[in-house]
Design an enzyme around this catalytic site. Structure first.
Site, PDB file in Angstrom:
ATOM      1  N   TYR A  45       0.840  -1.205   0.000  1.00 55.31           N
ATOM      2  CA  TYR A  45       0.000   0.000   0.000  1.00 55.31           C
ATOM      3  C   TYR A  45       0.871   1.250   0.000  1.00 55.31           C
ATOM      4  O   TYR A  45       0.649   2.177  -0.788  1.00 55.31           O
ATOM      5  CB  TYR A  45      -0.945  -0.008   1.204  1.00 55.31           C
ATOM      6  CG  TYR A  45      -1.867   1.176   1.244  1.00 55.31           C
ATOM      7  CD1 TYR A  45      -2.944   1.271   0.364  1.00 55.31           C
ATOM      8  CD2 TYR A  45      -1.672   2.210   2.150  1.00 55.31           C
ATOM      9  CE1 TYR A  45      -3.798   2.367   0.388  1.00 55.31           C
ATOM     10  CE2 TYR A  45      -2.518   3.303   2.194  1.00 55.31           C
ATOM     11  CZ  TYR A  45      -3.580   3.376   1.310  1.00 55.31           C
ATOM     12  OH  TYR A  45      -4.414   4.461   1.325  1.00 55.31           O
ATOM     13  N   LYS A  49       1.070   4.208  -2.865  1.00 50.98           N
ATOM     14  CA  LYS A  49       0.766   5.609  -2.553  1.00 50.98           C
ATOM     15  C   LYS A  49       1.983   6.510  -2.724  1.00 50.98           C
ATOM     16  O   LYS A  49       1.843   7.677  -3.099  1.00 50.98           O
ATOM     17  CB  LYS A  49       0.148   5.729  -1.161  1.00 50.98           C
ATOM     18  CG  LYS A  49      -1.261   5.119  -1.092  1.00 50.98           C
ATOM     19  CD  LYS A  49      -2.203   5.721  -2.129  1.00 50.98           C
ATOM     20  CE  LYS A  49      -3.617   5.208  -2.015  1.00 50.98           C
ATOM     21  NZ  LYS A  49      -4.536   5.867  -2.951  1.00 50.98           N
TER      22      LYS A  49
END
Length: 156
Positions: A45, A49
């Site tokens: 993740y 990002k």
């Protein structure tokens, strides 16, 4: 990776061409504080990002000679349906993530999008990093409830 990064790159690349041709537009990508600070247990993740943050910055450089603005909104702890997905639709587990924390809401994020989008044409908001009041970092969260840590009325 496909949802958080690849799709965003493809969509931005396709739509920004039309914005340049029209002589107006604004790319607003939703990142995350995970795109600025990594944390244990979030390697994929955080990587996606960070990719969103880097791509948005690079797109701003690519579009600098045009009237197209480029913004990245990076929220901290936000209450979304993602917890339901993460915990296989177990509502009790999903709700426990937000226990004693006033998380950001979708309305908070929408307000930031509207703010960035409604600045005068000569103003470009590059990045907005927003935390709930009781969050100082990805894992530094004070679960003090709806009072946000304010003393009780009887203590004042």
């Amino acid at each position: 990776i496909q949802t958080n990064l690849t799709s965003l790159i493809v969509a931005t690349s396709v739509f920004s061409k039309g914005m340049v041709a029209r002589g107006r537009g604004h790319v607003i990508n939703i990142g995350s504080i995970a795109g600025h600070e990594a944390y244990a247990g979030g390697s994929v993740y955080c990587a996606t990002k960070h990719g969103v943050t880097a791509f948005t910055t690079a797109a701003r450089h690519d579009l600098v000679g045009t009237p197209v603005r480029v913004t990245c909104i990076s929220p901290g702890f936000a209450e979304t349906e993602f917890s339901l997905v993460r915990f296989n639709q177990d509502a009790a587990k999903a709700e426990s993530v937000y226990e004693n924390l006033r998380a950001l809401s979708s309305n908070d994020i929408a307000d930031q999008i509207v703010y960035a989008a409604t600045r005068p044409a000569h103003v470009q908001i590059a990045d907005i990093i927003c935390w709930p009041t009781n969050q100082a970092g990805p894992t530094n969260i004070a679960r003090v409830g709806p009072s946000l840590g304010a003393p009780a009325a009887s203590e004042q």
